[in-house]
Design a protein around this motif. Sequence first.
Motif, mmCIF file in Angstrom:
data_model
loop_
_atom_site.group_PDB
_atom_site.id
_atom_site.type_symbol
_atom_site.label_atom_id
_atom_site.label_comp_id
_atom_site.label_asym_id
_atom_site.label_seq_id
_atom_site.Cartn_x
_atom_site.Cartn_y
_atom_site.Cartn_z
ATOM 1 N N ALA A 1 0.906 -1.196 0.055
ATOM 2 C CA ALA A 1 0.080 0.199 -0.011
ATOM 3 C C ALA A 1 0.907 1.195 -0.017
ATOM 4 O O ALA A 1 0.625 2.246 -0.523
ATOM 5 C CB ALA A 1 -0.902 0.027 1.088
ATOM 6 N N LEU B 1 -9.204 -7.276 -9.739
ATOM 7 C CA LEU B 1 -8.466 -6.464 -8.784
ATOM 8 C C LEU B 1 -9.094 -5.630 -7.606
ATOM 9 O O LEU B 1 -8.769 -5.092 -6.751
ATOM 10 C CB LEU B 1 -7.513 -5.506 -9.323
ATOM 11 N N ASP B 2 -10.509 -5.610 -7.825
ATOM 12 C CA ASP B 2 -11.496 -4.908 -7.032
ATOM 13 C C ASP B 2 -11.251 -5.295 -5.561
ATOM 14 O O ASP B 2 -11.371 -4.508 -4.582
ATOM 15 C CB ASP B 2 -13.016 -4.863 -7.329
ATOM 16 N N GLN C 1 -6.647 -4.274 -1.666
ATOM 17 C CA GLN C 1 -6.528 -2.826 -1.272
ATOM 18 C C GLN C 1 -5.654 -2.004 -2.283
ATOM 19 O O GLN C 1 -4.854 -2.559 -3.050
ATOM 20 C CB GLN C 1 -5.577 -2.803 0.126
ATOM 21 N N ASP C 2 -6.153 -0.769 -2.177
ATOM 22 C CA ASP C 2 -5.759 0.308 -2.998
ATOM 23 C C ASP C 2 -4.162 0.273 -2.942
ATOM 24 O O ASP C 2 -3.605 0.231 -1.643
ATOM 25 C CB ASP C 2 -6.219 1.575 -2.959
ATOM 26 N N SER C 3 -3.314 0.413 -4.064
ATOM 27 C CA SER C 3 -1.914 0.443 -3.991
ATOM 28 C C SER C 3 -1.293 0.743 -5.123
ATOM 29 O O SER C 3 -1.945 0.608 -6.447
ATOM 30 C CB SER C 3 -1.167 -0.817 -3.553
ATOM 31 N N PRO C 4 0.063 1.271 -5.169
ATOM 32 C CA PRO C 4 0.579 1.801 -6.532
ATOM 33 C C PRO C 4 0.626 0.357 -7.495
ATOM 34 O O PRO C 4 0.533 0.578 -8.668
ATOM 35 C CB PRO C 4 1.753 2.078 -6.281
ATOM 36 N N LYS D 1 -1.414 -2.127 -7.656
ATOM 37 C CA LYS D 1 -2.994 -2.435 -7.961
ATOM 38 C C LYS D 1 -3.030 -1.492 -9.202
ATOM 39 O O LYS D 1 -3.662 -1.870 -10.489
ATOM 40 C CB LYS D 1 -3.745 -2.337 -7.183
ATOM 41 N N THR D 2 -2.874 -0.261 -9.086
ATOM 42 C CA THR D 2 -2.926 0.725 -10.019
ATOM 43 C C THR D 2 -2.298 0.681 -11.427
ATOM 44 O O THR D 2 -2.865 0.536 -12.510
ATOM 45 C CB THR D 2 -2.390 2.127 -9.508
ATOM 46 N N ALA E 1 -3.787 -2.387 -13.153
ATOM 47 C CA ALA E 1 -4.978 -1.650 -14.061
ATOM 48 C C ALA E 1 -4.690 -0.960 -15.217
ATOM 49 O O ALA E 1 -5.147 -1.024 -16.202
ATOM 50 C CB ALA E 1 -6.214 -1.067 -12.951
ATOM 51 N N ASP E 2 -3.454 -0.078 -15.187
ATOM 52 C CA ASP E 2 -3.204 0.703 -15.977
ATOM 53 C C ASP E 2 -2.684 -0.009 -17.427
ATOM 54 O O ASP E 2 -2.861 0.345 -18.505
ATOM 55 C CB ASP E 2 -2.218 1.969 -15.771
#
Length: 348
Positions: free
Chosen positions: A78, A324-325, A328-331, A333-334, A337-338
Amino acid sequence: MDISISLPPGIDALQKHEQLFDALLTSLSKIEEDLAEALVYADGLAQATTRHLLEAGGKRVRPIVTVLSSMLADENVASGLVDEPQKPIRQAAVALELTHLATLYHDDVMDEADQRRGVTAAHQQWSNSIAILAGDLIFARASAEMASLGTRAVKEHSITFEKLVMGQLWETVGPEAGDDPLKHYLRVVDGKTASLLATSALLGALLAGGSEELVEIAATYGGNVGMAFQLADDIIDLTSSSDTSGKVQGTDLKERVPTLPILLLREAAAAGDDSAIKTLELVDGPLDTDAQLIAAVEAVVAHPVIDRAWLLTQQWADKAIAALDGLQDSPVKTALADFARYVVSRDA
């Protein structure tokens, strides 16, 4: 740190997380070195043939997905303060990239392709038999990389190898009477491409000590990204020039390989679309000369089925992102997704 690694759009957004970005770059650099070391032979012919496509480059999608998936299991994910993945994760990445590389040799023989990654296809430079044997040698080295990673990892690799072969078999024999050609095609893509990316993500999470839930999420993400990646590749085969894609434009069309745009074109023609019917006359006609191939390619690209093909491809990328939903949000995960978004926005 001077590491000449080219990252796809989305992944390079990690630069603002310095420790994470350095860990990723360092891992990919070491993986590149390990790939080169894995294909060293005393025999000159074995050395030249197996390294032919490796040295031509590549997107290294499987290693990127393996490393990033492993980072999801880091307790500091995270914050972005993750440690560099351990050697077993790099070994898995090397094994999976070698497995992919080997399939390219076999695919090019079966498809009678002229080029791969901007260089002459191996079977054109040597012979069909030599290219097939080079692929077999690379498979052997991939298995050697997997050998020390534990029973579960070896089994997952074996299952994936079977899926790869079955996907190629299904593509070779085509759909059976009464089968939906589009469903058959998607099953082929799932076997030939998506399975390897699913396993890349799975092994990254598994070997990093991730929970079974995380391993399953990673595998689902990887499989959906793999579907999107191949569907996009099949569209790009028609829409991008040889200079951009590294392959002869319209190779699949010339070799009569049924891909998403052509299957959608046939559906449109069957529904009475006059422009689709006329386009199919070019697609199904002789494609022996450059002029004939160019005319067929241009006709398909000009038809609305290309837009529909991209829409369906985007849906697989959306499934990957949705997988990925639960995280937890993290760089990381982003970035994943990107990356899924990049897969369906590229031109090569």
